[in-house]
Write a protein that holds these residues in place. Sequence first.
Motif, short mmCIF file in Angstrom:
data_model
loop_
_atom_site.label_atom_id
_atom_site.label_comp_id
_atom_site.label_asym_id
_atom_site.label_seq_id
_atom_site.Cartn_x
_atom_site.Cartn_y
_atom_site.Cartn_z
N LEU A 189 1.30 -5.44 8.83
CA LEU A 189 1.26 -4.18 8.10
C LEU A 189 2.08 -4.33 6.82
CD1 LEU A 189 2.10 -1.71 11.05
CD2 LEU A 189 -0.18 -2.29 10.22
N THR A 190 1.84 -3.43 5.88
CA THR A 190 2.72 -3.30 4.72
C THR A 190 3.22 -1.86 4.70
OG1 THR A 190 0.86 -2.73 3.26
CG2 THR A 190 1.47 -5.07 3.43
N ARG A 191 4.06 -1.56 3.71
CA ARG A 191 4.60 -0.21 3.65
C ARG A 191 4.68 0.24 2.20
NH1 ARG A 191 10.03 1.91 6.85
NH2 ARG A 191 9.62 4.14 6.58
N SER A 192 4.30 1.48 1.97
CA SER A 192 4.35 2.08 0.64
C SER A 192 5.26 3.30 0.68
CB SER A 192 2.93 2.50 0.20
OG SER A 192 2.98 3.33 -0.92
N VAL A 193 5.99 3.50 -0.38
CA VAL A 193 6.91 4.66 -0.44
C VAL A 193 6.14 5.95 -0.27
CG1 VAL A 193 8.51 5.93 -1.90
CG2 VAL A 193 8.56 3.43 -1.91
N ASN A 194 4.98 6.03 -0.85
CA ASN A 194 4.23 7.29 -0.84
C ASN A 194 3.24 7.40 0.32
OD1 ASN A 194 5.46 8.19 -3.26
ND2 ASN A 194 4.02 6.93 -4.45
N ARG A 195 2.82 6.26 0.87
CA ARG A 195 1.76 6.29 1.88
C ARG A 195 2.23 5.90 3.27
NH1 ARG A 195 -3.12 2.84 0.47
NH2 ARG A 195 -4.07 4.14 2.08
#
Length: 247
Positions: free
Chosen positions: A65-71
């Motif tokens: 997985l990755t991670r986004s500040v907004n999503r």
Amino acid sequence: MTQSRPAARTSAGQAELYNAVKAMAVSFEFKPGERINEVELARRLNVSRTPLREVLNQLMVEGFLTRSVNRGFIARLLDAKQIHSLYEYRAVLEAGIVRAACERATDEELAELRAFVERSRDEPDDGEATRLLALDEAFHLTLARLSRNEEFVRALESVNARIHFVRWIDMQQGRRSHTQGEHMRIVQALERRDVDALPDMMRSHIGRRLDQITDVIRTGFSTIYMRDQAEPATAAPANTTTSGERT
């Protein structure tokens, strides 16, 4: 004594949760680039968000997985260049593994490996893809264990999980015809203790060109987005050639 039991159950439950969510990530049940809805996923798995968040963080560290500040958490992409990089890494890793196995495995262990490969060759090439892939992964993991190096084993298990879906697509397309013959030739070289030839044999066995990976990924995307309409037997596994025929 009474205080330790709940902790043990919690630990086991967390491991079960990790395995369940990882299986979803490995098989791209989370579609590439899709945002993970933590509330919906927690409800589906009947868990609270805190342990789920711990699992998602771990899977992010492991590259699923990755991670986004907004999503928030986002499913990994099915990217040809990244898969190609993983195959390159696997080829280098397994070249070291087979050299170490050649130096450290006993004659008895190599005899057992030969017997396993001979049994595996009896599996028809048009058999269930999940079963065929499991046999191939077992061969390579056995070599890693014969190296007597647990770091090799852990590293191979990790990279296998990240390319599992692509290799499963290979098996779906019937690209296993040369694999077992190559496995036997590797075993024969091990029995001869041909430590100089084995690394190149393994790199040739594993190597994949970028265009070959791109072709497999096109099929992978079709499988992912048509999965809801597919028969259960053709759904992706929940686990984790010319070179195009190699696994």
